[in-house]
Design a protein around this motif. Structure first.
Motif, PDB file in Angstrom:
ATOM      1  N   SER A  49       0.841  -1.204   0.000  1.00 17.88           N
ATOM      2  CA  SER A  49       0.000   0.000   0.000  1.00 17.88           C
ATOM      3  C   SER A  49       0.874   1.251   0.000  1.00 17.88           C
ATOM      4  O   SER A  49       0.591   2.228  -0.707  1.00 17.88           O
ATOM      5  CB  SER A  49      -0.928  -0.006   1.222  1.00 17.88           C
ATOM      6  OG  SER A  49      -0.211   0.167   2.436  1.00 17.88           O
ATOM      7  N   PRO A 268      -4.382  -3.670  -1.679  1.00 19.84           N
ATOM      8  CA  PRO A 268      -4.292  -2.325  -2.261  1.00 19.84           C
ATOM      9  C   PRO A 268      -4.012  -2.369  -3.761  1.00 19.84           C
ATOM     10  O   PRO A 268      -4.378  -1.443  -4.486  1.00 19.84           O
ATOM     11  CB  PRO A 268      -3.130  -1.677  -1.497  1.00 19.84           C
ATOM     12  CG  PRO A 268      -2.345  -2.816  -0.950  1.00 19.84           C
ATOM     13  CD  PRO A 268      -3.357  -3.877  -0.646  1.00 19.84           C
ATOM     14  N   HIS A 270      -5.478  -4.273  -5.808  1.00 26.09           N
ATOM     15  CA  HIS A 270      -6.771  -4.349  -6.492  1.00 26.09           C
ATOM     16  C   HIS A 270      -7.288  -2.943  -6.803  1.00 26.09           C
ATOM     17  O   HIS A 270      -7.863  -2.708  -7.875  1.00 26.09           O
ATOM     18  CB  HIS A 270      -7.778  -5.114  -5.641  1.00 26.09           C
ATOM     19  CG  HIS A 270      -7.556  -6.598  -5.621  1.00 26.09           C
ATOM     20  ND1 HIS A 270      -7.713  -7.396  -6.733  1.00 26.09           N
ATOM     21  CD2 HIS A 270      -7.174  -7.430  -4.632  1.00 26.09           C
ATOM     22  CE1 HIS A 270      -7.451  -8.648  -6.422  1.00 26.09           C
ATOM     23  NE2 HIS A 270      -7.112  -8.696  -5.151  1.00 26.09           N
ATOM     24  N   SER A 271      -7.098  -2.011  -5.886  1.00 20.09           N
ATOM     25  CA  SER A 271      -7.539  -0.634  -6.138  1.00 20.09           C
ATOM     26  C   SER A 271      -6.743  -0.018  -7.281  1.00 20.09           C
ATOM     27  O   SER A 271      -7.305   0.665  -8.146  1.00 20.09           O
ATOM     28  CB  SER A 271      -7.374   0.207  -4.865  1.00 20.09           C
ATOM     29  OG  SER A 271      -8.190  -0.281  -3.823  1.00 20.09           O
ATOM     30  N   TYR A 272      -5.446  -0.248  -7.293  1.00 12.69           N
ATOM     31  CA  TYR A 272      -4.590   0.273  -8.372  1.00 12.69           C
ATOM     32  C   TYR A 272      -4.985  -0.367  -9.698  1.00 12.69           C
ATOM     33  O   TYR A 272      -4.962   0.278 -10.744  1.00 12.69           O
ATOM     34  CB  TYR A 272      -3.136  -0.034  -8.034  1.00 12.69           C
ATOM     35  CG  TYR A 272      -2.141   1.037  -8.448  1.00 12.69           C
ATOM     36  CD1 TYR A 272      -2.110   2.265  -7.786  1.00 12.69           C
ATOM     37  CD2 TYR A 272      -1.208   0.812  -9.451  1.00 12.69           C
ATOM     38  CE1 TYR A 272      -1.177   3.232  -8.125  1.00 12.69           C
ATOM     39  CE2 TYR A 272      -0.278   1.774  -9.802  1.00 12.69           C
ATOM     40  CZ  TYR A 272      -0.263   2.987  -9.145  1.00 12.69           C
ATOM     41  OH  TYR A 272       0.659   3.942  -9.492  1.00 12.69           O
ATOM     42  N   THR A 296      -5.282   7.331  -6.099  1.00 10.88           N
ATOM     43  CA  THR A 296      -5.533   5.958  -5.665  1.00 10.88           C
ATOM     44  C   THR A 296      -4.432   5.471  -4.737  1.00 10.88           C
ATOM     45  O   THR A 296      -4.698   4.897  -3.671  1.00 10.88           O
ATOM     46  CB  THR A 296      -5.633   5.019  -6.886  1.00 10.88           C
ATOM     47  OG1 THR A 296      -6.677   5.470  -7.751  1.00 10.88           O
ATOM     48  CG2 THR A 296      -5.916   3.587  -6.448  1.00 10.88           C
ATOM     49  N   SER A 299      -4.549   7.194  -1.349  1.00  9.80           N
ATOM     50  CA  SER A 299      -5.737   6.765  -0.594  1.00  9.80           C
ATOM     51  C   SER A 299      -5.532   5.401   0.051  1.00  9.80           C
ATOM     52  O   SER A 299      -5.825   5.212   1.240  1.00  9.80           O
ATOM     53  CB  SER A 299      -6.960   6.736  -1.515  1.00  9.80           C
ATOM     54  OG  SER A 299      -7.276   8.027  -1.990  1.00  9.80           O
ATOM     55  N   VAL A 300      -5.022   4.429  -0.721  1.00 13.45           N
ATOM     56  CA  VAL A 300      -4.849   3.087  -0.149  1.00 13.45           C
ATOM     57  C   VAL A 300      -3.731   3.085   0.894  1.00 13.45           C
ATOM     58  O   VAL A 300      -3.809   2.358   1.901  1.00 13.45           O
ATOM     59  CB  VAL A 300      -4.584   2.020  -1.234  1.00 13.45           C
ATOM     60  CG1 VAL A 300      -5.769   1.894  -2.169  1.00 13.45           C
ATOM     61  CG2 VAL A 300      -3.314   2.285  -2.017  1.00 13.45           C
TER      62      VAL A 300
END
Length: 358
Positions: A49, A268, A270-272, A296, A299-300
């Motif tokens: 992250s 994290p 997955h968000s990226y 992104t 944030s994570v």
């Protein structure tokens, strides 16, 4: 991981790849970041992250000065008081700047990655350089690359002071004193990676990217209760019942999202990755894509700092210890426990516990 990524890092004897657009350069580096994250040893969701935060920020800062409607995050992020600025008397190509910056920050943040992965960084850096340096004056090429590297180096130096630098070297603190109270976390017997101590117990003390994020109020907590029908008991009972009726598709989905080390690019990530899908489908321009990755990543990174702070403030047990003791002593969960406490759900207010240092 997508066509763009593999086209850039393909073997030398393959056909020459088609020219890559500026926004695709940013996306390709994001995909490579996900690959390096997944295939770097001793990685963890916490360290990953943090990596996404600095890598995304570096992408944005390496190009932001080429767009008058956008502004650097210098002075806006926590203790980030100064960053390199381009010389107004010089010319820059911002794709070359981004290319040099991403290669540099990836090598620095993931210094523990394999030699094979280092080559995977070298290859796209060289190919993008070859495409975008054509027909440019030598001093413009030099200016662009130098500026990108300066931005990456400045951000990397700032990263060293956040409390998580090279965190993979001390994933598990063997000196911590475990709180021992009803409902406290215990080392799992069936886990993603077994350790008598939980992962990164002091990660919540790290510096957040955004200062105000460190001031978020503590969540509420369901009070410990082993009586059937109580809110606390019912949450573990729900897990127990659901596990007994899992379909094959649900099990496959659980495995996919389980994020065992070296199996995926971490939670994290997955968000990226979702940001990457959005960037690809939208066709957004370079600065918009770079901004999205910075937002992104930051944030994570901050979300994991807060999440880990609360995990160790509450130090809550997981179903694999509660269910066999109070619901079904023969129960064996399909899910393997991660090596850290659970995150409590909303309920009655609860006083925080501080995890003591030795």
């Amino acid at each position: 991981m997508g066509i763009t990524f593999f086209a850039i890092i393909g073997c030398e004897n393959q056909p020459k790849p088609a020219p890559i657009k500026p926004n695709e350069v940013a996306i390709a580096w994001a995909k490579l970041t996900l690959f390096i994250t997944q295939h770097t040893p001793s990685n963890s969701p916490t360290f990953a992250s943090r990596a996404f935060g600095y890598i995304g920020l570096t992408m944005y800062e390496s190009v932001v000065h080429g767009y008058e409607d956008y502004h650097s995050l210098e002075g806006q992020l926590n203790e980030l008081d100064s960053l390199p600025k381009p010389d107004t008397e010089k010319q820059y190509d911002w794709v070359l700047s981004l290319n040099a910056a991403q290669a540099s920050i990836l090598r620095d943040i993931y210094i523990q990655t394999s030699e094979e992965n280092v080559l995977k960084i070298d290859s796209p850096e060289r190919r993008i350089y070859e495409q975008y340096s054509k027909n440019l004056k030598e001093d413009m090429v030099t200016n662009s690359i130098s500026f990108g590297k300066e931005v990456a180096q400045a951000i990397f130096e700032w990263s060293k002071t956040d409390g998580g630098h090279r965190g993979y070297l001390h994933n598990f603190d063997k000196e911590i004193i475990h709180p021992d109270f009803p409902g406290s976390w215990k080392p799992p017997l069936f886990a993603q990676s077994f350790s008598h101590h939980p992962l990164h117990p002091h990660w919540g003390e790290n510096r957040t990217f955004v200062a105000v994020n460190a001031e978020v109020e503590d969540p509420e907590f369901l009070p410990y209760d082993t009586v059937p029908g109580s809110p606390y008991y019912k949450q573990f009972e729900a897990v127990y019942k659901k596990e007994r009726e899992l379909t094959r598709a649900e099990k496959e989905s659980a495995i996919r999202w389980g994020d065992d080390p070296d199996v995926s690019f971490t939670p994290p990530g997955h968000s990226y990755y979702i940001a990457t899908l959005a960037a690809e489908s939208s066709g957004a321009d370079l600065i918009t894509v770079a901004k999205a990755y910075a937002q992104t990543g930051i944030s994570v990174a901050d979300a994991f700092i807060e999440c880990w702070k609360w995990k160790y403030a509450f130090f809550t047990e997981r179903p694999n210890t509660f269910v066999p003791k109070y619901i079904d002593e023969e129960w064996e969960s399909f899910w393997r426990d991660p090596p850290f406490p659970a995150f409590p759900s909303p309920g009655m207010p609860y006083r925080r516990r501080r995890l003591p240092r030795p």
